[in-house]
Design an enzyme around this catalytic site. Structure first.
Site, PDB file in Angstrom:
ATOM      1  NE  ARG A 194      -9.431 -17.812  -7.763  1.00 22.93           N
ATOM      2  CZ  ARG A 194      -8.592 -18.433  -8.590  1.00 22.93           C
ATOM      3  NH1 ARG A 194      -7.285 -18.384  -8.380  1.00 22.93           N
ATOM      4  NH2 ARG A 194      -9.037 -19.081  -9.660  1.00 22.93           N
ATOM      5  CG  ASP A 195      -7.529 -16.909 -11.889  1.00 22.65           C
ATOM      6  OD1 ASP A 195      -6.355 -16.745 -11.537  1.00 22.65           O
ATOM      7  OD2 ASP A 195      -7.864 -17.733 -12.764  1.00 22.65           O
ATOM      8  CG  HIS A 244     -10.084 -21.307 -15.569  1.00 24.69           C
ATOM      9  ND1 HIS A 244     -10.643 -20.759 -14.427  1.00 24.69           N
ATOM     10  CD2 HIS A 244      -8.818 -20.847 -15.585  1.00 24.69           C
ATOM     11  CE1 HIS A 244      -9.751 -20.012 -13.799  1.00 24.69           C
ATOM     12  NE2 HIS A 244      -8.617 -20.058 -14.488  1.00 24.69           N
ATOM     13  CG  HIS A 297      -5.209 -18.024 -17.371  1.00 23.86           C
ATOM     14  ND1 HIS A 297      -4.954 -17.015 -16.471  1.00 23.86           N
ATOM     15  CD2 HIS A 297      -5.900 -18.962 -16.675  1.00 23.86           C
ATOM     16  CE1 HIS A 297      -5.450 -17.336 -15.292  1.00 23.86           C
ATOM     17  NE2 HIS A 297      -6.036 -18.520 -15.372  1.00 23.86           N
ATOM     18  CB  CYS A 330      -1.490 -18.575 -11.659  1.00 20.73           C
ATOM     19  SG  CYS A 330      -1.187 -19.726 -10.308  1.00 20.73           S
ATOM     20  CG  ASN A 333      -9.103 -16.328 -15.907  1.00 19.93           C
ATOM     21  OD1 ASN A 333      -8.550 -15.880 -14.905  1.00 19.93           O
ATOM     22  ND2 ASN A 333      -9.423 -17.588 -16.040  1.00 19.93           N
TER      23      ASN A 333
HETATM   24  P1  HMG Z   1       1.459 -26.005   3.119  1.00 20.21           P
HETATM   25  O1  HMG Z   1       2.562 -25.124   3.589  1.00 20.21           O
HETATM   26  O2  HMG Z   1       1.828 -27.279   2.432  1.00 20.21           O
HETATM   27  O3  HMG Z   1       0.412 -26.329   4.270  1.00 20.21           O
HETATM   28  O4  HMG Z   1       0.511 -25.150   2.167  1.00 20.21           O
HETATM   29  P2  HMG Z   1       0.574 -26.794   5.729  1.00 20.21           P
HETATM   30  O5  HMG Z   1      -0.665 -27.559   6.053  1.00 20.21           O
HETATM   31  O6  HMG Z   1       1.920 -27.437   5.966  1.00 20.21           O
HETATM   32  O7  HMG Z   1       0.532 -25.402   6.560  1.00 20.21           O
HETATM   33  C1  HMG Z   1       1.568 -24.425   6.487  1.00 20.21           C
HETATM   34  C2  HMG Z   1       1.042 -23.114   7.014  1.00 20.21           C
HETATM   35  O8  HMG Z   1      -0.054 -22.648   6.197  1.00 20.21           O
HETATM   36  C3  HMG Z   1       0.486 -23.201   8.424  1.00 20.21           C
HETATM   37  O9  HMG Z   1       0.655 -21.907   9.032  1.00 20.21           O
HETATM   38  C4  HMG Z   1      -0.989 -23.412   8.189  1.00 20.21           C
HETATM   39  O10 HMG Z   1      -1.775 -23.001   9.278  1.00 20.21           O
HETATM   40  C5  HMG Z   1      -1.228 -22.526   7.001  1.00 20.21           C
HETATM   41  P3  HMG Z   1       1.906 -21.602   9.997  1.00 20.21           P
HETATM   42  O11 HMG Z   1       1.812 -22.644  11.073  1.00 20.21           O
HETATM   43  O12 HMG Z   1       3.146 -21.748   9.130  1.00 20.21           O
HETATM   44  O13 HMG Z   1       1.643 -20.192  10.436  1.00 20.21           O
HETATM   45  N1  HMG Z   1      -2.370 -22.950   6.186  1.00 20.21           N
HETATM   46  C6  HMG Z   1      -3.403 -22.154   5.866  1.00 20.21           C
HETATM   47  N2  HMG Z   1      -3.672 -20.866   6.173  1.00 20.21           N
HETATM   48  C7  HMG Z   1      -4.824 -20.358   5.677  1.00 20.21           C
HETATM   49  N3  HMG Z   1      -5.691 -21.058   4.925  1.00 20.21           N
HETATM   50  C8  HMG Z   1      -5.447 -22.346   4.603  1.00 20.21           C
HETATM   51  C9  HMG Z   1      -4.254 -22.932   5.092  1.00 20.21           C
HETATM   52  N4  HMG Z   1      -3.725 -24.159   4.960  1.00 20.21           N
HETATM   53  C10 HMG Z   1      -2.573 -24.156   5.642  1.00 20.21           C
HETATM   54  N5  HMG Z   1      -6.314 -23.009   3.848  1.00 20.21           N
HETATM   55  C11 HMG Z   1      -1.470 -24.597   0.942  1.00 20.21           C
HETATM   56  C12 HMG Z   1      -0.576 -25.735   1.495  1.00 20.21           C
HETATM   57  C13 HMG Z   1      -2.406 -25.176  -0.086  1.00 20.21           C
HETATM   58  C14 HMG Z   1      -2.239 -23.985   2.080  1.00 20.21           C
HETATM   59  C15 HMG Z   1      -0.551 -23.543   0.318  1.00 20.21           C
HETATM   60  O14 HMG Z   1       0.262 -24.192  -0.624  1.00 20.21           O
HETATM   61  C16 HMG Z   1      -1.296 -22.426  -0.334  1.00 20.21           C
HETATM   62  O15 HMG Z   1      -1.981 -21.656   0.300  1.00 20.21           O
HETATM   63  N6  HMG Z   1      -1.123 -22.278  -1.642  1.00 20.21           N
HETATM   64  C17 HMG Z   1      -1.739 -21.201  -2.399  1.00 20.21           C
HETATM   65  C18 HMG Z   1      -2.302 -21.761  -3.627  1.00 20.21           C
HETATM   66  C19 HMG Z   1      -3.054 -20.701  -4.397  1.00 20.21           C
HETATM   67  O16 HMG Z   1      -3.884 -19.984  -3.868  1.00 20.21           O
HETATM   68  N7  HMG Z   1      -2.749 -20.619  -5.722  1.00 20.21           N
HETATM   69  C20 HMG Z   1      -3.445 -19.765  -6.599  1.00 20.21           C
HETATM   70  C21 HMG Z   1      -4.845 -20.265  -6.859  1.00 20.21           C
HETATM   71  S1  HMG Z   1      -4.900 -21.642  -8.009  1.00 20.21           S
HETATM   72  C22 HMG Z   1      -5.104 -20.888  -9.530  1.00 20.21           C
HETATM   73  O17 HMG Z   1      -5.060 -19.694  -9.634  1.00 20.21           O
HETATM   74  C23 HMG Z   1      -5.429 -21.762 -10.707  1.00 20.21           C
HETATM   75  C24 HMG Z   1      -6.899 -21.697 -11.113  1.00 20.21           C
HETATM   76  O18 HMG Z   1      -7.285 -20.385 -11.435  1.00 20.21           O
HETATM   77  C25 HMG Z   1      -7.136 -22.578 -12.335  1.00 20.21           C
HETATM   78  C26 HMG Z   1      -6.066 -22.351 -13.380  1.00 20.21           C
HETATM   79  O19 HMG Z   1      -6.017 -21.284 -14.011  1.00 20.21           O
HETATM   80  O20 HMG Z   1      -5.265 -23.265 -13.507  1.00 20.21           O
HETATM   81  C27 HMG Z   1      -7.820 -22.216  -9.998  1.00 20.21           C
HETATM   82 MG    MG Z   2      -6.780 -19.394 -13.363  1.00 21.77          MG
END
Ligand code: HMG
Ligand code: MG
Length: 313
Positions: free
Chosen positions: A15-16, A211, A213, A244, A253
Site C-alpha cells: 500500500r504505502d 512509521h 519514512h 506519499c 518507509n
Molecule cells: P473528497 O473529494 O473530499 O471526497 O475526497 P468527497 O466525499 O467530496 O467525494 C469526491 C469524489 O470521491 C466522489 O466521486 C466520491 O464518490 C469519491 P465523484 O462523484 O467525483 O465521481 N470518493 C471515493 N471513492 C472511492 N473511495 C472512497 C471515496 N470517498 C469519496 N473512499 C478522500 C476525500 C479522502 C476520498 C480523498 O481525499 C482521497 O481519496 N484522498 C487520498 C488520500 C490517500 O490515499 N493518501 C495517501 C495515503 S495516506 C499516507 O500515505 C500516510 C500514511 O502512510 C502515514 C504517513 O506516512 O504519514 C498512512
Molecule cells: Mg506512510
C-alpha cells in the site's frame, strides 16, 4: 523501559510502497508480493486502500487485490479507509474477503490534512468516527495513522502537543491503535521520542507503533529511539518502496530488510526470514525496474552474487 525482546513488523509495501508508482502495477504483481511477504514470515500486511481512484489511481484495484490473496492463518490483512464510502467498499465483498483491520488516517498538521484528505483535522475526526464504530461493530480492528508527527511539508516542524491533541481525538472515537508517522522522514531520534511520548498520553505502549519514512536516512535510528521507549510494533516497507503522493520528495518507509537486520543483530525476535524477505524485495524491485532501496538487501545480494561466482569457478 528495557528494549523489547520481540518486535512485530507490519509490511506496508503493497500500500504505502506502491501507492505512489506512476505506472499501474498489475493486481497479480501486488498479490504475488503479499504472498511472498507472508511466506517470509510477515504477520501483518497493509494490502491496499479504499480511497478515491481519482486521487490515488494505483489503488483502484483494491477489491481485485483483496480477492486474489490466498490468506494465511495468523496473518492480519489491513486496508486504509478514509470515510464510510471506503469502509462500505471494503465490506461490500463476501465476508471472507474483508480486511482484519482498517486504518483511518489523520494528520497532526492542518495543511497536510487538507492536502491529503481534503478536510480539516476536526472534519477528519467527524468522518472517522462512524467508520471506527461500524468497523468495531463487525469485529474489525481499528488503527489510526497519524501523519506528520514531527514535520510537515507545508507547515514545517510540528510540536508534540499537536500530536497529543490528535492522539486524544483518535482515542475519543474508538481507534484502538495508533501509528506515529514521520511522513516525510525529517525526524531525528529526540524529536521522534517526543512525538511518541505525546502519543503515550492517550495510548498504552502496546497500542502504539512507529512509521518512519527514510528520506533523510534517519529511520533506523528513529526505530531504535522508539524501541528504547518500549515500542515494539513498526510499519516498514519491503525494498524501502514508497512515498506519499501528498508529500513531494518524501521517500519510502524504512526498508523492512534494514530493520530486520538491525533487530536480528540485537537478538530481537521478529519471526521473519531475512533471505526470503530479500527475495520478495528483489521480486518487486525487478518488476519496477529499479534497484532495491534497502542497504541490507544490496549488501546481502552482493554477497550472494560473489558466493555464487566463487562456486562457479
Ligand atoms: P473528497 O473529494 O473530499 O471526497 O475526497 P468527497 O466525499 O467530496 O467525494 C469526491 C469524489 O470521491 C466522489 O466521486 C466520491 O464518490 C469519491 P465523484 O462523484 O467525483 O465521481 N470518493 C471515493 N471513492 C472511492 N473511495 C472512497 C471515496 N470517498 C469519496 N473512499 C478522500 C476525500 C479522502 C476520498 C480523498 O481525499 C482521497 O481519496 N484522498 C487520498 C488520500 C490517500 O490515499 N493518501 C495517501 C495515503 S495516506 C499516507 O500515505 C500516510 C500514511 O502512510 C502515514 C504517513 O506516512 O504519514 C498512512
Ligand atoms: Mg506512510
Amino acid at each position: 523501559m528495557s528494549i523489547p525482546s520481540r518486535v512485530k513488523l507490519v509490511d506496508v509495501g503493497p500500500r504505502d510502497g506502491l501507492q505512489n508508482e506512476k505506472q499501474p502495477v498489475p493486481a497479480a504483481v501486488k498479490i504475488e508480493l503479499v504472498h511472498r511477504l507472508q511466506e517470509a514470515g510477515l504477520k501483518e500486511i497493509e494490502v491496499t486502500s479504499y480511497v478515491s481512484p481519482k486521487w490515488v489511481p494505483q489503488m483502484a484495484d483494491n477489491a481485485e487485490v483483496m480477492a486474489g490473496i490466498v490468506r494465511r492463518p495468523g496473518v492480519r490483512y489491513s486496508v486504509l479507509t478514509p470515510n464510510m464510502k471506503g469502509l462500505e467498499a471494503a465490506l461490500s465483498a463476501p465476508r471472507e474477503l474483508w480486511p482484519d483491520e482498517i486504518v483511518v488516517f489523520g494528520a497532526a498538521s492542518e495543511a497536510f490534512s487538507q492536502k491529503n484528505i481534503n478536510c480539516s483535522i476536526a472534519e477528519s475526526i467527524e468522518r472517522f468516527a462512524p467508520v471506527a464504530e461500524a468497523a468495531r461493530a463487525q469485529g474489525i480492528h481499528v488503527r489510526g495513522a497519524m501523519s506528520c508527527t514531527v514535520g510537515c511539508p507545508y507547515e514545517g516542524e510540528i510540536a508534540p502537543e499537536r500530536v497529543a491533541y490528535l492522539a486524544g481525538l483518535m482515542k475519543g472515537i474508538g481507534v484502538q491503535h495508533v501509528g506515529v508517522a514521520d511522513t516525510i522522514g525529517v525526524g531525528t531520534p529526540v524529536k521522534v521520542r517526543k512525538a511518541i511520548e505525546a502519543t503515550l498520553q492517550h495510548f498504552a505502549i502496546d497500542d502504539v507503533s512507529g512509521h518512519f519514512h527514510d528520506t533523510y536516512g534517519q529511520a533506523v535510528s528513529n526505530t531504535l529511539a522508539a524501541l528504547s521507549l518500549g515500542v515494539w510494533q513498526f510499519d516498514t516497507s519491503v525494498a524501502g518502496l514508497g512515498g506519499c503522493p501528498y508529500a513531494k520528495g518524501a521517500t519510502g518507509n524504512v526498508a523492512t530488510e534494514d530493520v530486520v537486520y538491525m533487530l536480528q543483530g540485537m537478538g530481537i525476535e521478529t519471526g521473519i526470514d531475512l533471505d526470503k524477505l530479500i527475495d520478495a524485495g528483489q521480486f518487486i524491485s525487478d518488476h519496477l525496474g529499479r534497484p532495491t532501496q534497502s542497504r541490507v538487501a544490496k549488501a546481502l545480494l552482493t554477497k550472494r552474487a560473489s558466493a555464487s561466482a566463487c562456486e562457479a569457478v
